[in-house]
Design an enzyme around this catalytic site. Structure first.
Site, mmCIF file in Angstrom:
data_model
loop_
_atom_site.group_PDB
_atom_site.id
_atom_site.type_symbol
_atom_site.label_atom_id
_atom_site.label_comp_id
_atom_site.label_asym_id
_atom_site.label_seq_id
_atom_site.Cartn_x
_atom_site.Cartn_y
_atom_site.Cartn_z
ATOM 1 C CG ASP A 1 -1.770 -1.220 1.338
ATOM 2 O OD1 ASP A 1 -2.266 -1.675 0.307
ATOM 3 O OD2 ASP A 1 -1.893 -1.748 2.456
ATOM 4 C CE LYS B 1 3.254 -2.395 -4.534
ATOM 5 N NZ LYS B 1 2.793 -2.121 -3.167
ATOM 6 N N GLY C 1 -4.380 -4.345 -4.326
ATOM 7 C CA GLY C 1 -5.339 -3.367 -4.813
ATOM 8 C C GLY C 1 -4.594 -2.099 -5.174
ATOM 9 C CG HIS C 2 -2.041 -1.391 -7.947
ATOM 10 N ND1 HIS C 2 -1.312 -1.903 -8.989
ATOM 11 C CD2 HIS C 2 -1.365 -1.679 -6.834
ATOM 12 C CE1 HIS C 2 -0.231 -2.478 -8.504
ATOM 13 N NE2 HIS C 2 -0.239 -2.361 -7.200
ATOM 14 C CD GLN D 1 0.585 -8.733 -2.396
ATOM 15 O OE1 GLN D 1 1.357 -9.416 -3.041
ATOM 16 N NE2 GLN D 1 -0.667 -8.573 -2.727
#
Ligand code: IMP
Length: 442
Positions: A13, A16, A40-41, A223
């Site tokens: 988180d 990225k 999750g992006h 991650q």
């Protein structure tokens, strides 16, 4: 031409998504090399927010080819939902390729992930419950379903019949759960296979061809370093290798094909799930960071634990990944604070410790040793160059770079694409090689 790996230097988180989106502009190919829908992006383009779990954020650029590599685990249902959402927004997904040797997350993986977490009680990991660990466990146990099995109707039926009956024993006898109906699962997954088949390729060959054609490749880690199965805060880690070395295995390329490693770190630290976190603040400034940083998980919505920047893990990430330069994100979240602390070392039972300890029991006993810097108490969100930043903010960044012995190439001061300061070209900047403790090349 440069082939670049982008990795998270903390517990995931780190932002990225925004950094890879920024770099994808100059990339011809973007490759995701590990993890699954646990990631999750969030990418913000103009007034639209895109939440992506498996598809690399490069998909937002029509010319960029996106590859989901062999080291990932693919939940077909979620992937198809993601494809549908992008297509509904008129974003072409034609350039998406999926490795035929990636493993497939099946319904029993999710069920086992969730049931085993419950069974662990106080020993739980705090997983995302998306079946990631059990999918990788089946890969190691050599009973996994790969994408090439998924798109082979006859093979899939045979393999799933056996595997589901095997997993049903575990579901029923170990977890007291109802069994799965093999026929229903096979029917469902055959539908998914039809939808995904046109995207399936020999990914390592595609990547090799791109290398030969001297195209720019961006390897996107999910991650972060401290969640790495081998090098993270085991057992409170994910089941894959987010570190830069994971890009070689997960994409199927040799280390000689990687030119540069970019580490992404927040200007403070967050962590989701269980496990030690020395600089954590459960109230006060921790709450301010959580509110201002909107620190809630993209995948599970869980509140992230927040703390001061930890330079011990920062230095560790620089070492483990061979980071050439850093992108520091969410600097603006610190804007209102009157003072800012940085953890420069730990104290374990009265002894100073400058390096990250591998034992989670030792790590749990680490007390942060802080240096305190003055805050800047004004907004940085409209700054576009280093000169625009308040002096205290610039000093803070310089201090972080010095502590980690790595230069800062990018600073992010807001979610949108333009809220970014490019200090030096992150892709074509000088190669750092080895640095001594003072940051001098050796
Ligand atoms: P799993 O990957 O779902 O097995 O979860 C293992 C650990 O990794 C848990 O602490 C999760 O919260 C954490 N984790 C997994 N994916 C992410 C991510 O994308 N960001 C932050 N933490 C994650």
């Amino acid at each position: 031409m440069a082939n670049v790996v982008v990795i998270g230097a903390q517990w995931g988180d780190e932002g990225k998504g925004k950094v890879t989106d920024l770099l994808s502009k100059s990339a011809d190919v973007v490759v995701r090399y590990q993890g699954g829908v646990n990631a999750g992006h969030t990418v913000v383009v103009k007034d639209q927010t895109f939440k992506l779990h498996l598809i690399p954020s490069g998909i937002l650029y029509p010319e960029t080819e996106c590859i989901i590599g062999s080291g990932t685990v693919i939940d077909p249902k979620t992937l198809i939902e993601e494809l549908d959402r992008l297509e509904a927004l008129n974003i072409s997904t034609q350039n998406l390729m999926i490795s035929q040797t990636a493993h497939v997350t099946m319904p029993y993986h999710r069920l086992i992930d969730q049931a085993s977490e419950e069974r662990r009680g106080n020993h739980k990991i705090g997983t995302t419950g998306r079946g990631i660990g059990p999918t990788y466990a089946d890969k190691s146990e050599r009973i996994g379903i790969r994408i090439l099995d998924l798109i082979d109707p006859e093979g899939l039926r045979k393999q799933l019949n056996w595997t589901i009956n095997y997993k049903n024993v575990i579901l029923e006898k170990l977890y007291d759960l109802p069994p799965l109906d093999p026929e229903a699962v096979i029917d469902e997954y055959e539908q998914y296979a039809q939808r995904l088949r046109p995207h399936v390729v020999d990914a390592s060959l595609k990547i090799y061809d791109a290398v030969q054609e001297k195209r720019n490749i961006l390897f996107e880690g999910a991650q972060g370093t401290l969640l790495d199965l081998d090098h993270g805060t085991y057992p409170y880690v994910t089941s894959s290798n987010p570190v830069a070395g994971g890009a070689c295995v997960g994409a199927g390329v040799g280390p000689t094909m990687i030119d540069r490693v970019i580490g992404v770190a927040k200007a403070y630290t967050t962590r989701v799930g269980e496990g030690p976190f020395p600089t954590e603040m459960t109230e006060g400034v921790g709450d301010i960071l959580c509110d201002r940083g909107a620190e809630f998980g993209t995948t599970t919505g869980r509140k992230r634990r927040c703390g001061w920047f930890d330079a011990v893990i920062g230095r560790y990430a620089v070492r483990i990944n061979g980071i050439d330069c850093l992108a520091i994100t969410k600097l603006d979240v610190l804007d209102e604070l009157d003072e800012i602390k940085v953890c420069v070392a730990y104290e374990i039972d009265g002894t100073r410790c400058d390096n990250f300890p591998s034992s989670s029991r030792l790590f749990a006993r680490c007390k942060p040793i802080y240096e305190t810097l003055p805050g800047w108490q004004q907004s940085t969100m409209n700054c576009r160059t280093l000169e625009d930043l308040p002096k205290q903010a610039l000093d803070y960044l310089k201090y972080l770079a010095e502590l980690m012995a790595a230069p800062i190439a990018v600073v992010s001061i807001g979610a949108s694409r333009d809220q970014t300061i490019i200090v030096e070209d992150p892709i074509h900047g000088p190669k750092r090689g080895l640095l001594d403790a003072n940051g001098t090349p050796v």
